[in-house]
Design an enzyme around this catalytic site. Structure first.
Site, PDB file in Angstrom:
ATOM      1  N   ASP A 135      10.146  20.962 -34.805  1.00  0.00           N
ATOM      2  CA  ASP A 135       8.782  20.566 -34.453  1.00  0.00           C
ATOM      3  C   ASP A 135       8.512  20.725 -32.966  1.00  0.00           C
ATOM      4  O   ASP A 135       7.359  20.678 -32.545  1.00  0.00           O
ATOM      5  CB  ASP A 135       8.537  19.098 -34.840  1.00  0.00           C
ATOM      6  CG  ASP A 135       8.572  18.886 -36.334  1.00  0.00           C
ATOM      7  OD1 ASP A 135       8.156  19.797 -37.064  1.00  0.00           O
ATOM      8  OD2 ASP A 135       9.015  17.805 -36.763  1.00  0.00           O
ATOM      9  N   ASP A 149       8.856  15.104 -35.892  1.00  0.00           N
ATOM     10  CA  ASP A 149      10.047  14.358 -35.510  1.00  0.00           C
ATOM     11  C   ASP A 149      11.294  15.207 -35.345  1.00  0.00           C
ATOM     12  O   ASP A 149      12.300  14.727 -34.846  1.00  0.00           O
ATOM     13  CB  ASP A 149      10.343  13.281 -36.558  1.00  0.00           C
ATOM     14  CG  ASP A 149      10.906  13.886 -37.838  1.00  0.00           C
ATOM     15  OD1 ASP A 149      10.455  14.985 -38.212  1.00  0.00           O
ATOM     16  OD2 ASP A 149      11.780  13.262 -38.460  1.00  0.00           O
ATOM     17  N   ASP A 186       3.734  16.913 -39.548  1.00  0.00           N
ATOM     18  CA  ASP A 186       4.910  17.381 -40.266  1.00  0.00           C
ATOM     19  C   ASP A 186       5.073  16.458 -41.471  1.00  0.00           C
ATOM     20  O   ASP A 186       4.617  15.319 -41.453  1.00  0.00           O
ATOM     21  CB  ASP A 186       6.125  17.301 -39.335  1.00  0.00           C
ATOM     22  CG  ASP A 186       7.416  17.611 -40.055  1.00  0.00           C
ATOM     23  OD1 ASP A 186       7.444  18.609 -40.794  1.00  0.00           O
ATOM     24  OD2 ASP A 186       8.377  16.839 -39.886  1.00  0.00           O
ATOM     25  N   CYS A 199       0.813  -1.219   0.000  1.00  0.00           N
ATOM     26  CA  CYS A 199       0.000   0.000   0.000  1.00  0.00           C
ATOM     27  C   CYS A 199       0.844   1.265   0.000  1.00  0.00           C
ATOM     28  O   CYS A 199       0.658   2.147  -0.823  1.00  0.00           O
ATOM     29  CB  CYS A 199      -0.953  -0.003   1.188  1.00  0.00           C
ATOM     30  SG  CYS A 199      -2.061   1.437   1.216  1.00  0.00           S
TER      31      CYS A 199
END
Length: 868
Positions: free
Chosen positions: A635, A631, A529, A77
């Protein structure tokens, strides 16, 4: 005995007093414990034992923080502490001290909780008298939460270690629970059988078998030894005013146990019909709760199985050679006599490693000689083998299906791709989905509400119920306490998020936050893109590295399928490209893009994302998200500006750091997987909440005895314990179903009134060359050679506020006064400098922003935007 008005008045009055005391105890204003200030740091000591003590710590803004956690218990927990606002999940080993480092924080509240979302605490960063309102504007959606910098990405090596430690602690807890369940069953079963037979009245038994003192001897070890894991958490949590399921079980079992002892000591003094002990209920309830916890722990192993399986992918050893052996040719480096076996953790960058068919690649590297066909499916989710030869990069933990090669190690340990994936998933699992906010608010009042219901249940049965009133009152009150399951509310979202992020990772979709996972299903516009995203540009080898030119621009496999599937689902597609309109339009027509924005300057992509968002907001389509897929370095601002940034994993690290999601394979079909994953996750979460709310809404009234007037039937505490034990197990099992969900390469169709995409894209040309707004005479449409293509110049839009040169540091140098203008480092917009400006301070420099969205994105990764 008939109705007793005096007893009824006393019962109701006592219930009212206890209700007031309960509300005052749990909801009175708490005093925070101030942090210690020393040597430019601030720190606090926190004891973890059934809760956090102190549970409220006050800090000063702008000073780094160290929290010293002293965990004085074991079990799953509280084995983790999660700062969801900061995306931080820290492992807290049992009976050990752990330091957790946090960055300097802005004024505001920063909640933290255990990994199961049941134990809660709060860091309160208080204003120190300086004006922080300009630097940290509150988000209008949440007036109590301020924007803050995210905690650093978890160290990948630490994430690996934490996963191992968590698995070890879970195994220890399973062993302990198994032992306690066996002991509890052996001691409780005789008492249970005798009680059931005695109650049936059909079997004659010796008096000693029904002696309550014998039952007490058998059940007392169950209560205090087997129930210790419950009580050690439940009572401290109650004292810390953060009660949980253990607190309810402790209260209920203690009430039944003490009542049974009273029966043993002073049974004849009790009213007739109320002289039977409930030792069997105590033993059976505690044993069943332990059984439920055992089943839950085993089931919870499955939710994180995907990440654990990634860890197990790492081979233990590697075969290394020297550069001299490499120079002697393939026969030499292939000879085992020339190889040395090295532990994978001792590999260094630059080492030469031999990889043979059927082996896992031990580390990230570059092929020096030889060829390999590699199965990268465990990293990218793509099943097709990848052919690698000299000069190609390879990823550690992937499988060499065919061939032999020597690789030069490029990344090891925490810097490896596998370790970074695990760290990213760990961070995502430490965040909270927005859908969890309602459940958290309910969970904070749930246990006090159940205690109050139990109080009034006892009072009503004691005052107005049939005889034996006292026995009925005890049974119903205890059943209410035991059947309630706050765990189900707390676990509903975290379990699904854990399973979903692991599923995404094994399918090559890395999600950085639960919020992104939840929101992806609402994507209605995807901006792509072009080069490196939709197409695979081949760079001219003789080109300037700073300004490469592409000799070919072929469409990547999966691009056309992805865009067609998005259209089918009613998602709009847009392509941003720096190419001329003719070139960009040809690619758009080939893949089926709706709209092309061509000739976009490298630093203008974020502006177009913002314009799309502004148009959406003007049209009051607030629930529709705009995603950006890219990528490259240029960008990164657009990925940060978008509602959801999706980076191609084969791109730059800068782009990946700015994104909410990374597609490891570089295949656009990962966008479809992301949306399907989001839909599957939210469906699973809704099922969990339906179970959690439905179980408690139905179970608690039944336990309180609402069916008694119609059926004459009361719920036994033992049945209540069984129901509570199984409730969390059912929820965990449902979350585990996500591990087997299919997130394929297609989407469900959109609404029937969604317009079909046109065969010819709309093309917009970005022709901004100056900062001044063009005159109306300059605003005109141009037509591309293809007469069927609609074209418009982008300069028909107001650009007077734009500054594409992004002079980010200028405000730091000039220290602007009111009335001057600064440049937003995220989107490049020109911003007025005044008291109402939205600002952030980083390294002593103040930066100005056009809106809260840009400011929040800047806070995530300021270095990213300041490097431009």
């Amino acid at each position: 005995m008939g109705f007793d008005l005096f007893t009824a008045v006393i019962a109701v009055a006592l219930a009212a007093i206890l209700t007031w005391l309960t509300l005052r105890f749990f909801f009175a204003q708490r005093q925070g414990t101030a942090a210690k200030q020393e040597q430019g740091m601030q720190s606090a000591d926190i004891i973890v034992k059934g809760g956090y003590e102190p549970s409220l710590i006050t800090m000063k803004p702008g000073v780094p923080i160290t929290l010293h956690f002293d965990r004085q218990e074991t079990g799953e927990c509280t084995s983790h502490v999660v700062f969801s606002d900061l995306g931080l999940d820290a492992m807290l080993p049992g009976n050990a001290h752990t330091d957790v480092q946090l960055p300097a924080l802005a004024p505001g509240d920063y909640p933290f909780a255990c990994g199961m979302n049941m134990v809660h605490g709060m860091l309160r960063v208080e204003d120190d008298g300086e004006d922080h309102s300009k630097d940290h504007r509150e988000d209008h959606a949440d007036t109590h939460r301020r924007a803050q910098p995210a905690a650093p990405m978890p160290n990948a090596k630490d994430a690996l270690d934490n996963e191992r430690k968590a698995a070890d602690e879970r195994r220890k807890e399973i062993r302990q629970l198994t032992r306690l369940v066996i002991i509890g069953t052996i001691l409780s079963l005789p008492v249970f059988i005798v009680s059931m037979l005695y109650m049936g009245g059909h079997v004659s038994m010796p008096a000693w078998l029904t002696n309550p003192w014998l039952q007490a001897v058998l059940i007392t070890p169950v209560m205090f030894y087997c129930g210790a894991p419950i009580h050690k958490v439940g009572w401290p949590a109650l004292i810390h005013r953060s009660p949980d399921m253990n607190s309810l079980v402790s209260l209920g079992s203690a009430a039944a146990y003490l009542y049974s002892l009273v029966v043993c000591v002073a049974g004849p003094a009790l009213p007739a019909g109320s002289r039977e002990p409930y030792f069997e209920s105590v033993g059976v309830v505690i044993t069943l709760v332990l059984v439920g916890r055992l089943l839950e722990s085993k089931a919870r192993e499955g939710t994180g199985e995907a990440v654990q399986s990634l860890i197990k992918l790492r081979p233990r050893n590697a075969q290394t050679i020297s550069s001299t052996v490499l120079d002697q040719g393939e026969r030499a480096w292939h000879d085992p006599a020339n190889q040395s076996t090295v532990d994978i953790d001792k590999l260094k960058v630059g080492d030469l490693v031999v990889v043979k068919a059927g082996e896992r690649i031990p580390a990230d590297g570059v092929v020096v000689t030889g060829t390999l066909d590699i199965d990268e499916s465990m990293i990218t989710g793509e099943s097709a083998p990848v052919h690698s030869s000299a000069g190609d990069t390879v990823t550690g933990a992937t499988i060499a299906l065919k061939g032999n090669a020597v690789i030069r190690v490029s990344q090891v340990g925490g810097d490896s791709v596998l370790a970074q994936i695990i760290a990213m998933v760990a961070r995502a699992q430490a965040t909270k989905a927005p859908v969890q906010q309602l459940a958290d608010r309910i969970a904070r009042v749930f246990v006090p509400a159940v205690i109050i219901i139990a109080i009034w249940t006892f009072a009503i049965w004691a005052a107005f119920g049939p005889q034996p009133r006292l026995a009925h009152a005890l049974v119903t009150a205890v059943s209410v306490l035991i059947i309630a399951c706050p765990c189900a509310l707390g676990l509903a979202t975290p379990l699904s998020v854990t399973a979903a992020t692991g599923l995404g990772a094994t399918n090559g979709v890395l999600v950085t936050s639960a919020k992104a996972l939840e929101q992806a299903r609402n994507i209605k516009t995807v901006v792509f893109d072009k080069t490196g995203t939709i197409t695979r540009g081949t760079v001219d080898a003789d080109a300037d590295p700073e300004h490469p030119s592409y000799t070919s621009d072929t469409v990547k496999p999966g691009s056309q399928q992805t865009i067609a599937a998005l259209h089918k689902a009613g998602v709009r597609t847009i392509m941003l490209s720096g190419d001329k309109a003719e070139v960009a339009g040809a690619i758009a027509r080939q893949v089926g893009i709706d709209t092309v924005i061509a000739q976009v300057r490298p630093d203008g992509k974020a502006y177009w994302i913002e314009q799309l968002q502004a148009q959406r907001d003007a049209d009051k389509r607030d629930g529709e998200l705009i995603a950006m897929v890219g990528d490259g370095i240029n960008d990164a601002p657009a990925l940060a500006q978008a509602d959801l940034g999706i980076a191609i994993g084969t791109g730059t690290d800068v782009a990946m750091q700015s994104a909410d999601v990374t597609l490891m394979s570089g295949d656009l079909r990962g966008v479809l997987k992301l949306i399907n994953l989001s839909n599957a996750t939210m469906r699973n979460i809704r099922e969990n909440y339906a179970w959690a709310f439905g179980y408690n809404v139905i179970g608690i009234p039944i336990a309180a005895g609402v069916l008694y007037p119609f059926t004459g039937w009361l719920l036994s505490p033992m049945i209540a314990g069984l129901a509570m034990a199984l409730s969390s197990v059912c929820l965990v099992l449902n979350a585990n179903r996500l591990r087997h969900a299919h997130i394929g390469d297609d989407l469900a169709a959109g609404s029937a009134d969604t317009a079909a995409p046109t065969t010819e894209p709309t093309i917009i040309i970005d022709e901004h060359t100056a900062l001044n707004q063009p005159s109306d005479a300059d605003r005109h449409a141009s037509t591309i050679d293809n007469p069927n293509t609609t074209t418009s110049k982008e300069n028909t839009m107001d650009m007077s506020h734009m500054n594409h040169t992004h002079h980010i540091g200028q405000m730091a140098e000039t220290n602007p006064a009111d009335g001057e203008r600064a440049t937003d480092p995220v989107c490049g917009m020109s911003v007025a400098v005044n008291d109402e400006a939205i600002t952030r301070t980083y390294n002593g420099t103040t930066y100005y922003f056009c809106g809260e969205h840009c400011a929040t994105n800047f806070s995530k990764a300021p270095e990213l935007f300041l490097e431009k």
